[in-house]
Design a protein around this motif. Structure first.
Motif, PDB file in Angstrom:
ATOM      1  N   GLY A  21       0.814  -1.218   0.000  1.00  0.00           N
ATOM      2  CA  GLY A  21       0.000   0.000   0.000  1.00  0.00           C
ATOM      3  C   GLY A  21       0.841   1.258   0.000  1.00  0.00           C
ATOM      4  O   GLY A  21       0.516   2.241  -0.695  1.00  0.00           O
ATOM      5  N   PHE A  22       1.931   1.257   0.761  1.00  0.00           N
ATOM      6  CA  PHE A  22       2.821   2.419   0.770  1.00  0.00           C
ATOM      7  C   PHE A  22       3.434   2.640  -0.621  1.00  0.00           C
ATOM      8  O   PHE A  22       3.507   3.773  -1.112  1.00  0.00           O
ATOM      9  CB  PHE A  22       3.937   2.227   1.806  1.00  0.00           C
ATOM     10  N   LEU A  23       3.885   1.544  -1.245  1.00  0.00           N
ATOM     11  CA  LEU A  23       4.481   1.664  -2.572  1.00  0.00           C
ATOM     12  C   LEU A  23       3.430   2.080  -3.602  1.00  0.00           C
ATOM     13  O   LEU A  23       3.746   2.815  -4.544  1.00  0.00           O
ATOM     14  CB  LEU A  23       5.124   0.333  -2.975  1.00  0.00           C
ATOM     15  N   VAL A  24       2.212   1.615  -3.433  1.00  0.00           N
ATOM     16  CA  VAL A  24       1.129   2.013  -4.336  1.00  0.00           C
ATOM     17  C   VAL A  24       0.915   3.517  -4.264  1.00  0.00           C
ATOM     18  O   VAL A  24       0.701   4.179  -5.290  1.00  0.00           O
ATOM     19  CB  VAL A  24      -0.163   1.241  -3.977  1.00  0.00           C
ATOM     20  N   PHE A  25       0.980   4.089  -3.059  1.00  0.00           N
ATOM     21  CA  PHE A  25       0.846   5.540  -2.955  1.00  0.00           C
ATOM     22  C   PHE A  25       1.979   6.238  -3.704  1.00  0.00           C
ATOM     23  O   PHE A  25       1.747   7.257  -4.378  1.00  0.00           O
ATOM     24  CB  PHE A  25       0.860   5.991  -1.490  1.00  0.00           C
ATOM     25  N   CYS A  26       3.190   5.705  -3.598  1.00  0.00           N
ATOM     26  CA  CYS A  26       4.318   6.311  -4.322  1.00  0.00           C
ATOM     27  C   CYS A  26       4.060   6.298  -5.829  1.00  0.00           C
ATOM     28  O   CYS A  26       4.361   7.269  -6.533  1.00  0.00           O
ATOM     29  CB  CYS A  26       5.609   5.566  -3.998  1.00  0.00           C
ATOM     30  N   GLU A  27       3.494   5.195  -6.348  1.00  0.00           N
ATOM     31  CA  GLU A  27       3.202   5.143  -7.777  1.00  0.00           C
ATOM     32  C   GLU A  27       2.064   6.085  -8.157  1.00  0.00           C
ATOM     33  O   GLU A  27       2.045   6.632  -9.256  1.00  0.00           O
ATOM     34  CB  GLU A  27       2.888   3.716  -8.215  1.00  0.00           C
ATOM     35  N   LEU A  28       1.103   6.262  -7.264  1.00  0.00           N
ATOM     36  CA  LEU A  28       0.058   7.265  -7.503  1.00  0.00           C
ATOM     37  C   LEU A  28       0.692   8.649  -7.638  1.00  0.00           C
ATOM     38  O   LEU A  28       0.355   9.421  -8.551  1.00  0.00           O
ATOM     39  CB  LEU A  28      -0.949   7.252  -6.356  1.00  0.00           C
ATOM     40  N   ALA A  29       1.624   8.960  -6.729  1.00  0.00           N
ATOM     41  CA  ALA A  29       2.311  10.253  -6.799  1.00  0.00           C
ATOM     42  C   ALA A  29       3.158  10.355  -8.060  1.00  0.00           C
ATOM     43  O   ALA A  29       3.230  11.421  -8.695  1.00  0.00           O
ATOM     44  CB  ALA A  29       3.193  10.444  -5.557  1.00  0.00           C
ATOM     45  N   SER A  30       3.805   9.242  -8.450  1.00  0.00           N
ATOM     46  CA  SER A  30       4.611   9.250  -9.670  1.00  0.00           C
ATOM     47  C   SER A  30       3.747   9.524 -10.892  1.00  0.00           C
ATOM     48  O   SER A  30       4.077  10.376 -11.730  1.00  0.00           O
ATOM     49  CB  SER A  30       5.318   7.896  -9.813  1.00  0.00           C
ATOM     50  N   GLY A  31       2.632   8.794 -11.020  1.00  0.00           N
ATOM     51  CA  GLY A  31       1.744   9.023 -12.157  1.00  0.00           C
ATOM     52  C   GLY A  31       1.168  10.422 -12.154  1.00  0.00           C
ATOM     53  O   GLY A  31       1.075  11.074 -13.207  1.00  0.00           O
ATOM     54  N   SER A 185       5.577  10.997  -0.399  1.00  0.00           N
ATOM     55  CA  SER A 185       6.234   9.773  -0.868  1.00  0.00           C
ATOM     56  C   SER A 185       7.607   9.619  -0.231  1.00  0.00           C
ATOM     57  O   SER A 185       8.016   8.505   0.124  1.00  0.00           O
ATOM     58  CB  SER A 185       6.368   9.791  -2.396  1.00  0.00           C
ATOM     59  N   MET A 186       8.328  10.723  -0.089  1.00  0.00           N
ATOM     60  CA  MET A 186       9.637  10.662   0.543  1.00  0.00           C
ATOM     61  C   MET A 186       9.520  10.178   1.992  1.00  0.00           C
ATOM     62  O   MET A 186      10.293   9.327   2.452  1.00  0.00           O
ATOM     63  CB  MET A 186      10.315  12.030   0.498  1.00  0.00           C
ATOM     64  N   LEU A 187       8.543  10.705   2.706  1.00  0.00           N
ATOM     65  CA  LEU A 187       8.337  10.277   4.095  1.00  0.00           C
ATOM     66  C   LEU A 187       7.989   8.791   4.157  1.00  0.00           C
ATOM     67  O   LEU A 187       8.458   8.059   5.033  1.00  0.00           O
ATOM     68  CB  LEU A 187       7.230  11.113   4.739  1.00  0.00           C
ATOM     69  N   VAL A 188       7.176   8.330   3.214  1.00  0.00           N
ATOM     70  CA  VAL A 188       6.797   6.913   3.166  1.00  0.00           C
ATOM     71  C   VAL A 188       8.017   6.037   2.937  1.00  0.00           C
ATOM     72  O   VAL A 188       8.229   5.035   3.638  1.00  0.00           O
ATOM     73  CB  VAL A 188       5.743   6.695   2.050  1.00  0.00           C
ATOM     74  N   VAL A 189       8.839   6.403   1.946  1.00  0.00           N
ATOM     75  CA  VAL A 189       9.991   5.576   1.595  1.00  0.00           C
ATOM     76  C   VAL A 189      11.035   5.572   2.710  1.00  0.00           C
ATOM     77  O   VAL A 189      11.666   4.546   2.979  1.00  0.00           O
ATOM     78  CB  VAL A 189      10.609   6.056   0.265  1.00  0.00           C
ATOM     79  N   PHE A 190      11.214   6.700   3.383  1.00  0.00           N
ATOM     80  CA  PHE A 190      12.224   6.774   4.431  1.00  0.00           C
ATOM     81  C   PHE A 190      11.769   6.115   5.734  1.00  0.00           C
ATOM     82  O   PHE A 190      12.590   5.624   6.502  1.00  0.00           O
ATOM     83  CB  PHE A 190      12.601   8.234   4.694  1.00  0.00           C
ATOM     84  N   ARG A 191      10.465   6.104   5.987  1.00  0.00           N
ATOM     85  CA  ARG A 191       9.988   5.644   7.296  1.00  0.00           C
ATOM     86  C   ARG A 191       9.265   4.312   7.278  1.00  0.00           C
ATOM     87  O   ARG A 191       9.272   3.592   8.291  1.00  0.00           O
ATOM     88  CB  ARG A 191       9.041   6.702   7.891  1.00  0.00           C
ATOM     89  N   LEU A 192       8.636   3.934   6.170  1.00  0.00           N
ATOM     90  CA  LEU A 192       7.677   2.837   6.208  1.00  0.00           C
ATOM     91  C   LEU A 192       7.991   1.670   5.274  1.00  0.00           C
ATOM     92  O   LEU A 192       7.339   0.632   5.364  1.00  0.00           O
ATOM     93  CB  LEU A 192       6.273   3.373   5.876  1.00  0.00           C
ATOM     94  N   VAL A 193       8.957   1.810   4.383  1.00  0.00           N
ATOM     95  CA  VAL A 193       9.257   0.759   3.412  1.00  0.00           C
ATOM     96  C   VAL A 193      10.530   0.037   3.833  1.00  0.00           C
ATOM     97  O   VAL A 193      11.572   0.677   4.021  1.00  0.00           O
ATOM     98  CB  VAL A 193       9.411   1.344   1.994  1.00  0.00           C
ATOM     99  N   PRO A 194      10.487  -1.304   3.985  1.00  0.00           N
ATOM    100  CA  PRO A 194      11.700  -2.051   4.353  1.00  0.00           C
ATOM    101  C   PRO A 194      12.619  -2.250   3.162  1.00  0.00           C
ATOM    102  O   PRO A 194      12.196  -2.161   2.009  1.00  0.00           O
ATOM    103  CB  PRO A 194      11.139  -3.394   4.842  1.00  0.00           C
ATOM    104  N   GLU A 195      13.874  -2.528   3.463  1.00  0.00           N
ATOM    105  CA  GLU A 195      14.861  -2.759   2.412  1.00  0.00           C
ATOM    106  C   GLU A 195      14.674  -4.142   1.810  1.00  0.00           C
ATOM    107  O   GLU A 195      14.141  -5.054   2.448  1.00  0.00           O
ATOM    108  CB  GLU A 195      16.271  -2.608   3.002  1.00  0.00           C
ATOM    109  N   SER A 196      15.097  -4.303   0.555  1.00  0.00           N
ATOM    110  CA  SER A 196      15.067  -5.617  -0.080  1.00  0.00           C
ATOM    111  C   SER A 196      16.093  -6.514   0.589  1.00  0.00           C
ATOM    112  O   SER A 196      17.145  -6.057   1.038  1.00  0.00           O
ATOM    113  CB  SER A 196      15.353  -5.481  -1.583  1.00  0.00           C
ATOM    114  N   PRO A 197      15.819  -7.833   0.660  1.00  0.00           N
ATOM    115  CA  PRO A 197      16.662  -8.718   1.470  1.00  0.00           C
ATOM    116  C   PRO A 197      17.984  -9.102   0.840  1.00  0.00           C
ATOM    117  O   PRO A 197      18.900  -9.500   1.528  1.00  0.00           O
ATOM    118  CB  PRO A 197      15.785  -9.961   1.654  1.00  0.00           C
ATOM    119  N   GLY A 198      18.107  -9.044  -0.493  1.00  0.00           N
ATOM    120  CA  GLY A 198      19.313  -9.562  -1.141  1.00  0.00           C
ATOM    121  C   GLY A 198      20.161  -8.477  -1.760  1.00  0.00           C
ATOM    122  O   GLY A 198      19.736  -7.348  -1.968  1.00  0.00           O
ATOM    123  N   ARG A 199      21.403  -8.808  -2.029  1.00  0.00           N
ATOM    124  CA  ARG A 199      22.323  -7.927  -2.740  1.00  0.00           C
ATOM    125  C   ARG A 199      23.048  -8.751  -3.798  1.00  0.00           C
ATOM    126  O   ARG A 199      23.232  -9.959  -3.645  1.00  0.00           O
ATOM    127  CB  ARG A 199      23.385  -7.327  -1.803  1.00  0.00           C
TER     128      ARG A 199
END
Length: 492
Positions: A21-31, A185-199
């Protein structure tokens, strides 16, 4: 050697839904941001005291910046973490939108538009974040939602810009609207989105990335020149030749480099190649054919012998209908894949899109017929919009989802530029001597080209391996056991 920090634990259930849901909001803002500026270009030209010709660089500069940064930031996300690079991209876009809104100098505004370029990498990085923690039908639904809200945001941004510009007392205040969404969106990405597990433990191929940047810029500049003056004009021919030479050298370099920026063999393989070819054809029509909708519909039957003498509002309604139906198709694709398989959904999307474009040939004489063809096109576009990146993410090797999605986005952009130049050349060759009027044969040629592009797309997708019972079971097991997140397997 220092151990890398432990990744965040896998997410499941309600936590996964919240993150999506957080990422969906970011895409809404992007569009929203992408759709917000085009309706304001005329007002922006007056506000910045530049000509209509100069203001076209407002969009072109962002496109060129995106062409450079999407592959680079996507790959860096695979190397150093997709959330980390998404944070960088969001901050860049925030600064760029602020400069665009607040600075009255056009050269500085163009610098701001360069900073907005990373907006195009949000979706590839978000797809990689989703596939790092979710698999199976859940991942497909998540990617469908991301694409749906991207499209919905673009519609919302376009209509919002038109509505606010009528009532806003100041253009600067109007231009601050997308800034607010990007800030959230910046607040969402910095506070609410976890990092991907692999590198991906590898070196950075700086030469390879530089080659991609030079090739994309030279190709887009050359294709823009071809659209304006023809393929044999120096403004087109020189940069296109540079692009060809750079591309050949880049491929040779990538084939010999131990850690290439892009795995050329994988891109051209039976596993991934059909998806990339389909994306190129898809981008040719969706990005390259937009202008012809407006010019055909706006033509007068009394003057040109075709068209509907449509106003800007009517044209916007038709384009909006295609976009809305594309949004519906993108939202439906994950439900359909659960029933008939993702390969069948892709083939249905290509068939509908091709049929819709070819239907314009016999139906363009009436507005109702033209609208019917647009409805068929829109549904086909939506299925492809959702299913192509979803399957690409599933087939990409572990640790390469970001760059796989980034290359896909770049190919769609390149396809749109190529088609735009070809379509402009077709219309230019169809102008009747003495009258300056484009013959209907020019538009018929474009519709045939669009239909043919989707025929190629359909044939390419036929090469996608069928889902086996083991593949289907793997996808369903991924939903039942999200912590394991197995990669669906396909026959090579």
């Amino acid at each position: 050697m220092n151990a890398s920090p432990a990744p965040d634990p896998p997410i499941t259930g309600a936590v996964a839904r919240r993150v999506v849901g957080f990422l969906v909001f970011c895409e809404l803002a992007s569009g929203f941001t992408q759709g917000f500026y085009p309706p304001l270009l005329k007002d922006l030209a007056a506000h910045l005291a530049v000509t209509d010709a100069d203001i076209t660089w407002f969009l072109t500069v962002q496109s060129l910046a995106a062409a450079v940064c999407v592959p680079l930031l996507s790959k860096l996300g695979d190397l150093f973490g997709h959330r980390r690079l998404l944070r960088i991209a969001v901050v860049s876009v925030l600064v760029g939108t602020l400069v665009t809104a607040l600075v009255p100098s056009y050269p500085l505004v163009l610098i701001g538009r360069v900073l907005v370029g990373p907006l195009s990498v949000w979706l590839p990085l978000e797809i990689a974040l989703v596939h790092g923690r979710i698999s199976g039908h859940s991942a497909r639904r998540a990617i469908g939602l991301l694409v749906t809200f991207l499209m919905g945001g673009a519609i919302l941004g376009t209509f919002t810009a038109g509505g606010i510009s009528v009532f806003s007392p100041d253009l600067t205040l109007t231009m601050l609207v997308p800034v607010a969404l990007v800030l959230v969106s910046m607040l969402v990405v910095f506070r609410l989105v976890p990092e991907s597990p692999g590198r991906t433990a590898t070196k950075i191929d700086f030469v390879g990335f530089a080659g991609i940047a030079v090739f994309m810029i030279a190709a887009l500049v050359g294709l823009r020149g071809a659209g304006d003056a023809g393929f044999f004009a120096p403004a087109a021919l020189i940069p296109l030749l540079v692009a060809v030479v750079v591309f050949v050298g880049w491929v040779l370099w990538e084939l010999r480099t131990p850690s290439p920026a892009v795995d050329v063999r994988l891109v051209a393989s039976r596993r991934m190649g059909p998806i990339y070819l389909a994306g190129l054809c898809f981008g040719m029509v969706t990005f390259g054919g937009q202008a012809q909708i407006a010019t055909f519909m706006g033509s007068s039957p009394a003057r040109e012998g075709y068209g509907f003498d449509a106003t800007a509002g009517t044209i916007a309604l038709v384009i909006g209908a295609i976009t809305i139906l594309s949004t519906v198709g993108a939202a439906m694709f994950s439900v359909l894949t659960a029933r008939i398989g993702i390969r069948t959904v892709l083939l249905a999307g290509a068939a509908l899109a091709g049929a819709g474009n070819l239907l314009v040939l016999p139906l363009h004489g009436s507005f109702g017929g033209y609208l019917l063809a647009a409805v068929v096109q829109g549904l086909g576009y939506g299925l492809l919009l959702g299913a192509l990146p979803a399957l690409l993410a599933e087939l990409a090797p572990s640790g390469s989802t970001g760059i796989a999605a980034g290359v896909y986005n770049s190919l769609r952009t390149l396809g749109g530029a190529l088609a735009g130049a070809i379509f402009a050349a077709i219309l230019g060759a169809s102008i009747a001597e003495g009258s300056g009027v484009v013959r209907i044969g020019g538009y018929s040629g474009i519709w045939v080209c669009c239909g043919a592009a989707f025929v190629v797309c359909f044939v390419a997708l036929l090469l996608v391996p069928r889902e086996t019972p083991a593949t289907r079971a793997s996808v369903e097991h991924a939903d039942a056991e999200p912590d394991s997140r197995p990669k669906p397997t396909t026959d090579q």
